[in-house]
Design an enzyme around this catalytic site. Structure first.
Site: not given
Lengths: 394, 281
Positions: A88, A110, A375
Site C-alpha cells: 500500500k 479509507e 502483498s
C-alpha cells in the site's frame, strides 16, 4: 504514461460515476497526474522516496521448502518487506507526493485491513500533511494493531458505525466527507473508484511488476508460467499483472475471497457471484441483488472484504487475459500457517489467499514456475487468527 | 456500456411533460415553487402513496421521489437512514413504479421526478427502466452519480422515453460545466446549494446567492436548488434566484417522527408543505 493509463475506460469498465460536487477535484487530479505526475521532477522525487525511505526494490525470494512441498517452482515478491509491511505504501507515497505538489494540505483515506490507513498516515507524517482515515468499526476490532499505528503516526481515525461497518462503508463515508471538503485530497487505496483513481493507483503500483519481471529474469533466467495475486480492489494484483500482460505465455491469476464458500453467499468473489454495475464511481463487477442493491460480503481477510473489483481487472477478465478464482477462508488460514512454518514468513491474510490458491492447485501447477505476490505481512492478523482458532477453525 | 445518443428529448416529445409545463409556467409568471423530496418506501409504499396525494393536493409544484439505495454516497445521515428503512421493508424499483402508476390512476397530477443512484437503474436495464418509469407516470430522472462525463447514458435513455434528464450544478462547478449541465437538462437543472451531502444547513449568504444567480444566468433550463432547505425562511432565500426549492431531509425527518400509518404521514406532509409555502413570495 502508456496507453493503458490514458483514459477513464478499461473496455466497458471504469468511468466517472461521481457526484457533480467532486468532478472539479477529480478533473484537477487527473490533470495533475497527466502533467506533474509524468514529469521527470516528480518521478525522481518519488523514486527517491521509494528507494531511500520505503525500501525498494523489494526482494524476489525463491520459496525453496514450499516449492519442494508443492512440487512447483515458487517465487515470492516480497511486498511484506516494504516499509509499513504491505504494498500500500507505493500508492500512498505517490498520491501524497502528488497531492502535496498540488498544494493540498489535508488528506482523507479509507481503510479495510488498516494497511492502506497506516501507509497513508505514514506518507502524511513524512510529508507534513493532515490525515483523516475512515475505518469500519468491525475492521477496527479485527485489525486493532493498525488502528493504534495510525494514531501513533498522527492520523485521526474516524470509526464508521453504519452499514456492515467494513471497507465499503468506510469508502462511503470518505466519499461523503470529500463531497463536503473537495479541497482535500482523497487518497483512495485501491485501483477502483471514479477516474482517474483506477489508472492512478495502478500506475503507482506497477513498480511491483516492473521489479518482479526483471528479478525473475535475473534470478530464474526465465519468465514465470503463472503469476498469482490476491484481489480485493485489486491494486497489488494490477501492479504485478501490468508488467506481464504483454508476455503471452504468462498466465495471470487473480484470487478473490471465497469466504465460507460461493454457494452459501458469504464471500467476496465478485467474478463468481456478481454482475457488472456501478459502485463507488466505476462500472465493474459487483455483488448485488436483483434490484441492484449492494450485497453484504464476507471474508476472514478485511482487505478482501469488499463487493466491487477494480475495473482494469474486469477488462482483463472480459478479454480472457487473466482468470479469476477464489480461495476460501479455511484454505487461506492453512496457507497462512504453511508459509510461516516452511519459509519463516508470516503472510497477511490477504496474501494468504494467493498462496492458498497455489496450494489448492498444486496438481495443475506441478513443475511450473509460479510467481506469487506476497502483498503484505501478517503481524496485524495474529489476534484474529488466534481468535478463530479458539472457535475451532484451523 | 453503450455509447448513447447525446441529444436530449425534443421539445415536441416533451410537450405534454408535466414538469416541463410546470417550470415553464413558473417562469412565465415569474413565480416560484416548492418541490418536496421523499424516499419511496420509508414507512412503506402505502404511506408513500398517501404522502404523494397529500403533497399534490397541497399544491407542491413537483415531487422528487427517491428510490432507496444501499450505498447513497451523496446523502447525509437522515436520507441514508430513510434508504435503509425503505430497503428493510422490502421496497424495490418495480414496486415503486407500480405505486406511482396507482398514484396517477387515482388522479395524481403533480410532476414527479424520480431520483435513483445509477446501479438499480442499470441492474433493471437503464433504457427499459426509463420507459417503464415514463409509462408509470414519471416526468424526470435524477441520478446523482451520473455526471456530465457519463451523461450520454442518461440523456439517451430519456430521449426516447420522453422523460426529462436532470443534471447537477455545484458550487465547485465551472461556468462551462453549469452551462453544459443546463443545456442537457430538461424540466430543471438541479443546483446543489453548498458543497456537502444532503441535509445539514445551507446558509443563504451573499456567497450562496451569487452562486445561485450565476447558475440561473448560465442555465438554459429553469433551476431547482436543494440540500439543506428546511424552513420557510430557507425557501424564501433559496427562491430569490431559483425557480424551485427542493425540501428533502427536513420533510423526511418530519415524516419519520410521525407514526407510519398512511393518514398520519399524509397529514404531516400537508401541514409541513403549508408551513413552507409561507416562504414563497
Amino acid at each position: 504514461m502508456n496507453e493503458r493509463e490514458s483514459g477513464p475506460w478499461f473496455g466497458e469498465f471504469g468511468g466517472s460515476f461521481a457526484p457533480e460536487t467532486l468532478m472539479a477535484s477529480l478533473n484537477e487530479l487527473d490533470e495533475a497526474w497527466r502533467t506533474d505526475g509524468q514529469s521527470a521532477g516528480f518521478r525522481a522525487e518519488l523514486a527517491g522516496l521509494l528507494r531511500d525511505y520505503a525500501g525498494r526494490a523489494t526482494p524476489l525470494t525463491p520459496a525453496r521448502r514450499l516449492s519442494a512441498e508443492l512440487g512447483c517452482e515458487g517465487w515470492l515478491k516480497r511486498e511484506d518487506l516494504l516499509h509499513t509491511g504491505a504494498h500500500k505504501l507505493n500508492n500512498a507515497l505517490g498520491q501524497a507526493l502528488l497531492a502535496s505538489r498540488m498544494g493540498k494540505t489535508r488528506i482523507l483515506a479509507e481503510t479495510g485491513a488498516g494497511q492502506h490507513g497506516v501507509a497513508t498516515a505514514t506518507a502524511c507524517a513524512l510529508l507534513g500533511l493532515e490525515c483523516v482515515v475512515f475505518m469500519g468499526s468491525v475492521d477496527a476490532d479485527r485489525q486493532r494493531p493498525n488502528l493504534l499505528r495510525m494514531e501513533l503516526l498522527g492520523a485521526r481515525v474516524e470509526l464508521v458505525e453504519h452499514g456492515q461497518r467494513t471497507l465499503k462503508d468506510a469508502i462511503n463515508e470518505a466519499l461523503r466527507t470529500w463531497v463536503g471538503d473537495p479541497a482535500a485530497h482523497y487518497l483512495l487505496g485501491s485501483a477502483l473508484g471514479p477516474h482517474p483513481f483506477p489508472a492512478l493507483v495502478a500506475g503507482f503500483q506497477q513498480v511491483i511488476g516492473v521489479e518482479a519481471r526483471r528479478q525473475v529474469l535475473e534470478q530464474a533466467g526465465a519468465l514465470p508460467q503463472v503469476v498469482v495475486a490476491c484481489v480485493g480492489g485489486g491494486s497489488n494484483a494490477i501492479g504485478l499483472f501490468r508488467a506481464f500482460v504483454d508476455d503471452e505465455g504468462v498466465e495471470l491469476v487473480g484470487v478473490e475471497a471465497g469466504g465460507e464458500g460461493i454457494a452459501g453467499g458469504r464471500h467476496a468473489a465478485r467474478f463468481q457471484g456478481g454482475l457488472p454495475g456501478v459502485l463507488h464511481g466505476c462500472h465493474t463487477w459487483l455483488l448485488q441483488d436483483e434490484d441492484g442493491q449492494i450485497l453484504p460480503t464476507h471474508s476472514v481477510s478485511a482487505g478482501l472484504d469488499y463487493p466491487a473489483v477494480g475495473p482494469e481487472h474486469a477488462q482483463l477478465q472480459a478479454d480472457g487475459r487473466a482468470t479469476y478464482s477464489a480461495c476460501e477462508d479455511a484454505q487461506a488460514l492453512e496457507a497462512f500457517d504453511t508459509l510461516a512454518r516452511l519459509e519463516g514468513i508470516i503472510p497477511a491474510l490477504e496474501s494468504s489467499h494467493a498462496l492458498g490458491w497455489v496450494m489448492e492447485e498444486r496438481a495443475e501447477l506441478a513443475g511450473k514456475r509460479v510467481l506469487i505476490n506476497l502483498s503484505g505481512r501478517g503481524d496485524k492478523d495474529l489476534a484474529s487468527v488466534f481468535a478463530l482458532r479458539g472457535k475451532g477453525n484451523p | 456500456m453503450s455509447a448513447a445518443d447525446e441529444t436530449p428529448p425534443t421539445d415536441e416529445l416533451l410537450a405534454g411533460n408535466r414538469l416541463v409545463r410546470a417550470t415553464q409556467a413558473l417562469r412565465e409568471r415569474d413565480a416560484r415553487g416548492i418541490a418536496p423530496y421523499l424516499t419511496a418506501g420509508d414507512g412503506g409504499l402505502e404511506s408513500t402513496l398517501a404522502v404523494l396525494h397529500a403533497l399534490d393536493q397541497g399544491g407542491a409544484h413537483c415531487i422528487e421521489l427517491g428510490l432507496p439505495f444501499s450505498d447513497p454516497i451523496a446523502d447525509g445521515p437522515v436520507l441514508q437512514a430513510a434508504s435503509a428503512r425503505a430497503l428493510d421493508t422490502g421496497t424495490t424499483l418495480p414496486e415503486t413504479l407500480e405505486m406511482l402508476r396507482a398514484f396517477r390512476a387515482a388522479g395524481g397530477g403533480v410532476p414527479v421526478a424520480l431520483m435513483s443512484y445509477a446501479n438499480p437503474l442499470l441492474r433493471h436495464g437503464l433504457d427499459e427502466t426509463v420507459e417503464r418509469a415514463a409509462a408509470a407516470g414519471a416526468d424526470a430522472l435524477i441520478v446523482p452519480d451520473i455526471p456530465l462525463e457519463e451523461g450520454a447514458l442518461l440523456v439517451g435513455a430519456c430521449a426516447t422515453a420522453g422523460v426529462c434528464p436532470v443534471f447537477f450544478a455545484a458550487p465547485t462547478s465551472s461556468d462551462e460545466r453549469i452551462r453544459r449541465a443546463g443545456a442537457r437538462s430538461r424540466g430543471f437543472l438541479y443546483v446543489v446549494g453548498r458543497t456537502g451531502v444532503t441535509g445539514g444547513g445551507t446558509t443563504f449568504d451573499a456567497h450562496t446567492q451569487s452562486f445561485l444567480a450565476r447558475a440561473r444566468g448560465l442555465s438554459a433550463a429553469p433551476i431547482a436548488v436543494g440540500f439543506g432547505i428546511a424552513t420557510p425562511a430557507d425557501v424564501r432565500a433559496a427562491t430569490t434566484h431559483a425557480d424551485l426549492a427542493i425540501v428533502g431531509t427536513a420533510l423526511v425527518r418530519r415524516l419519520h417522527r410521525t407514526e407510519a400509518a398512511p393518514d398520519a404521514r399524509a397529514g404531516a406532509a400537508a401541514a409541513f408543505l403549508a408551513e413552507l409555502q409561507a416562504g414563497l413570495a
